[in-house]
Structures are given as C-alpha cells and as structure tokens.
Motif scaffolding. Structure first.
Motif, PDB file in Angstrom:
ATOM      1  N   UNK A  12       0.843  -1.190   0.000  1.00 17.78           N
ATOM      2  CA  UNK A  12       0.000   0.000   0.000  1.00 17.78           C
ATOM      3  C   UNK A  12       0.877   1.237   0.000  1.00 17.78           C
ATOM      4  N   UNK A  13       0.287   2.345  -0.459  1.00 18.04           N
ATOM      5  CA  UNK A  13       1.070   3.567  -0.552  1.00 18.04           C
ATOM      6  C   UNK A  13       1.554   4.015   0.818  1.00 18.04           C
ATOM      7  N   UNK A  26       3.430   9.966  -3.782  1.00 12.49           N
ATOM      8  CA  UNK A  26       2.444  10.716  -4.559  1.00 12.49           C
ATOM      9  C   UNK A  26       2.577  10.395  -6.044  1.00 12.49           C
ATOM     10  N   UNK A  44       0.642   7.497  -6.796  1.00 13.43           N
ATOM     11  CA  UNK A  44      -0.779   7.813  -6.807  1.00 13.43           C
ATOM     12  C   UNK A  44      -1.179   8.443  -8.133  1.00 13.43           C
ATOM     13  N   UNK A  48      -4.218   7.495 -11.975  1.00 12.81           N
ATOM     14  CA  UNK A  48      -4.960   8.636 -12.487  1.00 12.81           C
ATOM     15  C   UNK A  48      -4.600   8.871 -13.961  1.00 12.81           C
ATOM     16  N   UNK A  58      -5.007   6.192   2.301  1.00 13.90           N
ATOM     17  CA  UNK A  58      -5.506   4.984   1.651  1.00 13.90           C
ATOM     18  C   UNK A  58      -6.890   4.610   2.133  1.00 13.90           C
TER      19      UNK A  58
END
Lengths: 608, 281
Positions: A476-477, A507, A510, A514, B98
């Motif tokens: 996970x980020x 980021x 992330x 997108x 998250x």
C-alpha cells in the motif's frame, strides 16, 4: 406519442428507427483468466423512441455514463444487443455498423476535449469522417454556430482565448455540425455557464422537432424533467424503473430508494400534500405549479365550487401510478440479488490457504519485500541458460500465485513490454548479407540464434518487471511511504530530510492510476470524435494531438489541484518527520522472508 | 451582521489578483473589499471565470494577492490548528490517505496533533459527517458524495475557524448535495464560519449573505432575498440580470405573487415555500 415530421420525412418510420436495448450487460475490464469482472450494467432492456427526449437518472455510480457510452457504441457489450431500428449496432467481428456515424455524443465537460489551434480546425476534425465537400462543411459549420448563438469570428480563434461559456458552446457545436440523428448528452449542465442553459434546451427541442432522438444523462432534474418525454431510472447498473416523468414522479419512494433524491417539483408537491394541498399530477414547470396552488387555495376558500375535473384527472393518472408502483416493486428482486451474488463471489474465491498466503505477502514489511525483490532480481538476471531462465520463470510464476495479485493489474504494464519483446526478437533475428564490394542485397535470413539471445535477455527483464509490479501492487502507498521514511531515516542524522523524498515518491505512485484513467477517458473521446473502427484504447498516430493536448491540460490541472490540496491540508516539504507515523514492525516473519530470498539467490548463484 | 460588534473572520482589503498571460497580465480579481464576520454563512455565486474560485483560494491564502491584503481574524487558542479549511470541487483529487480513517489522519499528523489526540479527533470528525462506519474502507471505493464528505471531515478534524466549500457540490447528485449541505449546516450551527461557493442557486437558501461576482468584480452584496427577488418594483431580480435562472422554488413563488398571493417571508427553499403555502389554509 411520436409526431409525424414532414421535414424529417420519417414520421411513420420513427417507431422502427428507435433504439432498442435487448438484455444489455456490460462488465468492467477484461475477462481473462477467470477474472470476476464487476458488472457495470445488468440486463438493461428498453426502447428509446426517435423524436423524443429520454432522460437517464440515477445516483452517482449507478451506470448512467456507461449506459450512454454503450448506446453510442463506445463500450463493447458483454451480453445482449443494441439495435437502431432493425440494425444491430455491433456487427460480426466486433465492428460497428456504419449507422454509428448518425450518433453524436457530447461528453461531460466537452470544453476539455478541444485541442486544435483554431475552432475552425476543431470543426473540420469532427466533420472529417463524414467526407463532405468543403462547401457543405462550411454550411454545416455556419448552421451549428447559429444554433449555439456563436459569432462567426470565433472560427479563427484558439480555444485557449475563449471564455468557459463559449468553449462549452463551441464544443457542443462541433458535435451538432455533424448533424447527428441521435444526440447523446452526458451531464450537459454540469459546470455550465448559467446563460448557456436556455440555448442548450432550445437546441434539444429543435433536435426533437426535426425527428431526431435525444438521450440525456443528468442529475440536474429540475432543468430536464419539464422537457423529458421519457425517463429511465438506473440503480446499481440495473434499470430500476422506466416511464413518463409523471408515472415515475407519482412514486416518491423510488427517488429516495435509488439514492437520487427528490427533484424540487416533487419535493414541493410532497410538502404541499402534507399541508392538505393535493396535486394529482406533479406540476413540472413553475407556471403550472403556481396555477395548481392558486386553484387549490381558491377551492379551499369556496369549497362548493370544487368541480368534477380533479376526479377525472385522478382517473387518467391512476394507471400510470400503479404502473410505476408495480415497476418499483419488480425492481426489488434485482436489488435482493446483490448480496446473493456477492456471497457467491466470496465462495468462489479459492481456498483459504491462498488467501492467507496473499495476506502474508501483503503485510510483509516493505523493506523485507524490497530486499527479496532485489535478491531475486539479481538471481534472475544472472541466468543465461534456458534452464535457468525456465527456473526464473517458475519462481516468478510462484510469486504471482503467492501474492494473489489479479491478472488484470499485471496485464496493463506487461502488455506493451511483451509487444516490445516480440518486435525486438524479430528484428534482432533478421540478418542481411550484402554482395562483396557493393551495396547490393545478397541475402536476407533469419538467425534463430541471435533471436534467441535477445529473447533470453528480454524475458529475464520481463520477470524482473513482473516482480517489480508485484512489489508495487502488494504494498500500500502508506506502507511504502512509512518504509521509505524508515529506510532513509539515517539521512536525517546527516540533516537531510527524508520524509519529503518518501512522500514525493508515494504521490508519484498515486499519480499513475490517475494517468491511466485519464488516458482511457481521452481515448474514448477521440474514438467518438474520429468515428473510427478500432478497439477501445487503441489510437492511431495521427490522432496523437487530439489525444495529447487535452490529456496534458487535464494532467496539469490535476497536478495543480493536487498541490493546492496538499498545501491546504498542511503538508509542507520542509517538515522533517510527520508526527504520528508509527514505525512498521520488523518481526520473525520478515527475517524468514529475507532468508528465503537469500537462499534462493544462493541456489541460483551456484547453479549459474 | 452590521450593528453587532462581531469578531472578524476574513477580510479583503483592496485585493487584486493577476496572472501572466499572453501579452501582459490578466487580472482575475479587481480591487475586492469585504469583511466576513465570524459565524456568518456567506454564499459566493458567479458564472465560470467570474473569479469565485480565485477568491476562495485567496481567502485560504493558497494564492497570495497581487495587490492588497487578505486578513484572517484572531484564531482561538491552540497553536497547531489551521485557520481555514477548504473543500475542493473534484472529489478524486482531495484524497491522500488509503483508507477513510488514514485520510483524515493525514491532515492531523501534518498539523502536528499528538497521535492519541489525532486518533480521537479523526473518529470524531468522521462521526460528524456520518462516515464513521466506513472508517476502514479504502477511500477510493467511496462514491463522489462520500468523498466530498470525507474531504469535509479532513478539514473539520483540524478544527479551522473558517470552512470554504469551493464548488464542492458541482460534481454531486441531488442527494449527496443535500448530505454535504446538511453536514455544513451542523458545523455552522456549532459556530464555524462557512463560505459556500457555488453556481447552483438553490444552495444560497442556507446563507446569511450573498456575494455575486462577474468578470472579477463584485456586483452584488446583500441578502439572499434581495438577490433572488426583484426589489422596489423592478422587473428583474439581480440574479436574473446576471443571467442566472432563479431556483424552481423562487420561480413558483414569483408566479404566485404575480397572481396576487402574499408570501412572507420570501421563500428561498422548498421547505419555506411549503410552509408558507400551508399557512393559507
């Protein structure tokens, strides 16, 4: 219902030229290797008449936009059929029927699809697929400008210099210039200049009067209910109800249960009813509503004058009302199917052991995962024999299985690389011999040996890449960021802040999904404007600017929004360490994982 | 709003904002003067490119004014709290964390709240917008409306004095809009100053004061009734003369008034009109 329009010359044919959706289902993503794709649309069965305005309502995520894009032929069907008149929109071999040229779709925020250096070029691009002469093109552009009330001078201007309102009108005009028989509109009033609403409504009514069909997706019900002839209500990808606005408004529960909310007219009517003012028909325009209220008030003052007219109105409407109720009831089994389907899904999710393994991989300390990744990558890259590469493949495959990562999330980054491998192998295998002392071609041959060498090299890189993707997907980020901050914390002793680096990297991760999302969206728009026949997501080289310019503008906007968000939420790059970030635990599990990695590395090293 | 000696929340003193553009600069906001007292609900309306969003970002001090000054009032004690919270238009950009809970924690951690306190404040904020049951859900799985509520929770967890909603409802459906408005009303009731920027005029019903912008200038500053209804026997209301279509409720009310009905007070929401009409019986 249908009006015979002499101008359009298709009055009596209107029935047979409507759109029919036959048990249409659409699933997200690809259905490769046992993927349980989530259905976006389930068994939609309805008819959309020409010469009418159909409004599609539904809460966010109910499948409105997907339905519109399905009607436009931009989304392949998983099941069912879409027919325009007697013709199926999709033909054999997944090609679209030529009739798709008669569909004009206007996307949400259409002003964001503009790309050309002048509005005129924008028009020419939209008209290119129709192969019209220059004069006809000119005429159509003039007509479209007139319909949207835009001055001719706008043609020479770049969209960058126009106001937001004019951009929206210009983008709409490019679709109108193609003079589509079917006009599909996605949220046409979202973010519109208030002055732009009236011309939009006029344009829709004109289209209807000319015998064309309009399908509009919107949550702006106050604007569109008064002009809608028919209403489709979606809920969770299924058709919850259909009918005339009056039929469906007779049932306020439908609007609440589908999460749409009450349109103003209905809300007001409900409140009036509570106050003893009963309206049989929901007055959709302000004029009608005021008339009704005044009428009732006068009757309250002079009760004797209450004539028989309202009773007749009730009779006329009761059929519609019960229909709506019946529909709303019949939709509940659909809803009930939801949890059952979910249960079935979890049951089929494979053995618990695999789930447990996947959880361990997911929860492993990111640094441990990273160490294992580095070790195994080195081990894989060391292999030169085919046996070694085979073993590396087995290890990679094993890791994919163990991590429980969906095939779909691997496919996207891997696919282009696979193409690259095939191409490189083919090219590297080709050998050319020139005749001595001249440039004359003597022999072209294919060397399997050279090709195999390239293949071996690239396949090893492919394995390393797959492992990299696994690392990214299973971490996970937040975990990634915490781990990076931890790993880089030694830098802070040297008075170098580590947290911002770690955060920036997070980021970036992330940003990537997108980026893909936005690419998909733009690809669909380009496909709709260019009216060409390619698979979804595939682009031709000459469409690049059409795709790239709006894409870059949109990503720049996203980056700006993101940086403003970060700033407003107190993230400052100069902060050394964020308070409250708890260090991730390093337990025996991590040691075992790393030891396994070292062992595998050692085995491979010896073997090599 | 005038005669009371209320404390100041935000004031603009001759604020202009200009950006570099082709062939010089383009001024997005001209010489703006206004003061917003604490606890006020201010609605800012205007069409695209009128400068609404620029104004919001100036008020939040995310942009710095080209000329003039943006003044924030005195914050109550408690050093680490930010003065202004802002909820943006696009629900997808706002999320950093998250899970739902982690997203709220992000702001709290940044502003240096102590971990024990931050945990409590985060859950409390989620409770207030109604997202507490979803605290452990991945934030990406929320609906658009829920994402906006999450943004709001992230803002109110750090307890700003002023909350700015920068067209936060423009991408939402009817019911989600109502949920967000409802959450904002509760916060306003608890004393937060709310600046609500919108193009949807039915949303001004909640406001104490309306400011309308056109081409970077303030063209109206007054009550919502004075904005939505024609004043002193004039033909059109300010809202119409700016090219806006009045909300459905106002259209109905005006038709009723044309037919000689009396409506006091002038209704701006469906509830108010329903009540007014109900009283006639």
């Amino acid at each position: 219902m249908m009006m015979a329009e002499p101008g359009a010359g298709s009055g009596n044919r209107a029935e047979e030229t409507g759109i029919t959706l036959e048990h249409v289902s659409v699933c997200a993503g690809d259905k490769g290797r046992g993927q349980r794709a989530e259905p976006l649309l389930q068994d939609i069965h309805c008819h959309i008449a020409a010469g009418s305005i159909t409004l599609i309502a539904g809460a966010a995520g109910s499948g409105k936009t997907t339905l519109l894009q399905t009607i436009a032929g931009l989304t392949p069907l998983s099941r069912g059929a879409v027919r325009y008149g007697a013709d199926s929109l999709w033909m054999e071999g997944g090609r679209l029927h030529p009739l798709h040229a008669s569909i004009g779709i206007v996307f949400q925020y259409p002003e964001r699809q503009l790309f050309a250096e002048s509005i005129e070029k924008e028009f020419r691009y939209s008209l290119r697929p129709y192969r019209l002469s220059k004069t006809v093109q000119g005429e159509r552009i003039q007509r479209a400008l007139a319909r949207m009330g835009l001055p001719e001078g706008i043609l020479k201007e770049s969209f960058l210099t126009l106001s937001e309102g004019q951009k929206r009108k210009a983008a709409l005009a490019t679709t109108l210039a193609a003079e589509p028989r079917w006009l599909l509109l996605d949220e046409p009033t979202a973010g519109i200049d208030p002055q732009g609403i009236a011309p939009l409504i006029d344009c829709m009514l004109e289209q209807k009067a000319a015998g064309g069909g309009i399908v509009v997706v919107s949550h702006d019900l106050d604007t569109f209910l008064p002009i809608a002839d028919r209403l489709l209500v979606l809920h969770g990808g299924a058709l919850a109800a259909e009918g005339t606005p009056q039929e469906l408004l007779a049932n306020p529960r439908l609007w609440l249960e589908t999460g749409i909310g009450l349109p103003s007219a209905l809300h007001l009517t409900v409140l009036l009813r509570e106050n003893g003012i009963d309206c049989d028909r929901i007055p959709l325009t302000a004029e009608e509503m005021a008339d009704r209220i005044v009428e009732r008030k006068e009757r309250a003052v002079h009760p004797l004058q209450a004539g028989p007219t309202p009773a007749a109105a009730t009779d006329g409407n009761s059929a519609g009302r019960s229909l709506a109720f019946a529909r709303a009831e019949s939709s509940s089994p659909l809803k009930a199917a939801g949890p059952a389907a979910k249960q079935a899904r979890t049951a089929s999710r494979g053995t618990t052991a695999r789930v447990a393994a996947a959880r361990i991989v997911r929860d492993l300390h990111p640094i441990a995962k990273w160490l294992i990744y580095v070790l195994l990558s080195a081990a894989v890259l060391m292999q030169h024999s085919w046996a070694g590469i085979g073993a590396a493949g087995l290890i990679t495959g094993g890791l994919v299985m163990l991590s429980g990562v969906a095939y779909r999330s691997l496919r996207r980054p891997i696919k282009p690389f696979l193409y690259f491998i095939v191409l490189s192998v083919a090219i590297s295998g080709i050998g050319i011999t020139l005749a001595p002392d001249s440039w004359r071609l003597e022999r072209i041959y294919f060397s399997t040996e050279a090709a195999a060498e390239t293949a071996g090299l690239l396949i090893r890189f492919l394995f390393v890449m797959i492992m990299g993707v696994l690392l990214a997907v299973t971490t996970g980020l937040k975990g990634m960021q915490a781990a990076m901050e931890q790993a880089l914390s030694f830098l802070e002793r040297l008075r170098i802040p580590a947290a911002p680096f770690a955060f920036a990297a997070t980021m970036l991760m992330r940003f990537l999904p997108r980026l893909f999302q936005e690419m998909d969206r733009m690809a669909i728009i380009v496909q709709a404007r260019g009216k060409f026949q390619t698979r979804r997501g595939a682009l031709r080289l000459r469409e690049l600017p059409v795709f790239l310019i709006p894409f870059l503008l949109s990503m720049m906007k996203y980056a700006e929004d993101l940086s403003l968000t970060l700033e407003s939420r107190g993230y400052q790059m100069k902060r050394w360490r964020r308070a409250g970030s708890v260090p991730l635990p390093w337990t025996r599990r991590e040691w075992i994982g790393v030891a396994a990695g070292i062992l595998l590395f050692a085995v491979f090293y010896m073997w090599h | 709003m005038k005669n009371k000696t209320e404390a100041l929340a935000v004031a603009l003193r001759g604020v202009s904002y200009a950006i570099d553009a082709e062939g010089g600069t383009r001024t997005l906001l001209h010489e703006m003067n206004m003061s917003i007292p604490q606890g006020q609900w201010l609605a800012v309306v205007g069409s695209n490119g009128s400068g609404k969003s620029t104004l919001a970002k100036l008020m939040a001090k995310l942009y710095s004014a080209t000329t003039g000054m943006v003044v924030h009032g005195d914050a109550a004690a408690g050093g680490c709290r930010p003065y202004v919270g802002i909820i943006f238009q696009n629900p997808d950009v706002g999320m950093i964390g998250e899970t739902v809970y982690e997203d709220v924690r992000f702001g709290l951690d940044n502003y240096g709240f102590r971990p024990e306190e931050a945990g409590r404040l985060a859950m409390d904020a989620l409770e207030r917008v109604g997202l507490a049951p979803l605290a452990d859900m991945p934030a990406a799985q929320l609906s658009g409306g829920q994402k906006q509520l999450l943004q709001a929770a992230g803002c109110l967890a750090v307890q700003p004095e002023v909350l700015i909603f920068d067209e936060a409802t423009s991408m939402l459906d009817l019911m989600s809009r109502q949920h967000l408005l409802h959450a904002a009303r509760k916060l306003h009731g608890a004393g937060t100053t709310v600046i609500w920027i919108t193009q949807l005029l039915d949303e001004v019903a909640a406001s104490d004061r309306v400011v309308a912008l056109q081409a970077g200038e303030m063209v109206f500053d007054g009550s919502k009734e004075a904005f939505l209804y024609p004043q002193n026997g004039e033909e059109a209301s300010v809202c119409e003369s700016l090219g806006f279509m009045p909300p459905f409720v106002v259209q109905v009310a005006r038709k009723l008034m044309e037919r000689g009905m009396q409506l006091h007070p002038l209704p701006t929401s469906v509830e108010e009109l329903g009540r007014a009409v109900g009283q006639w019986r």
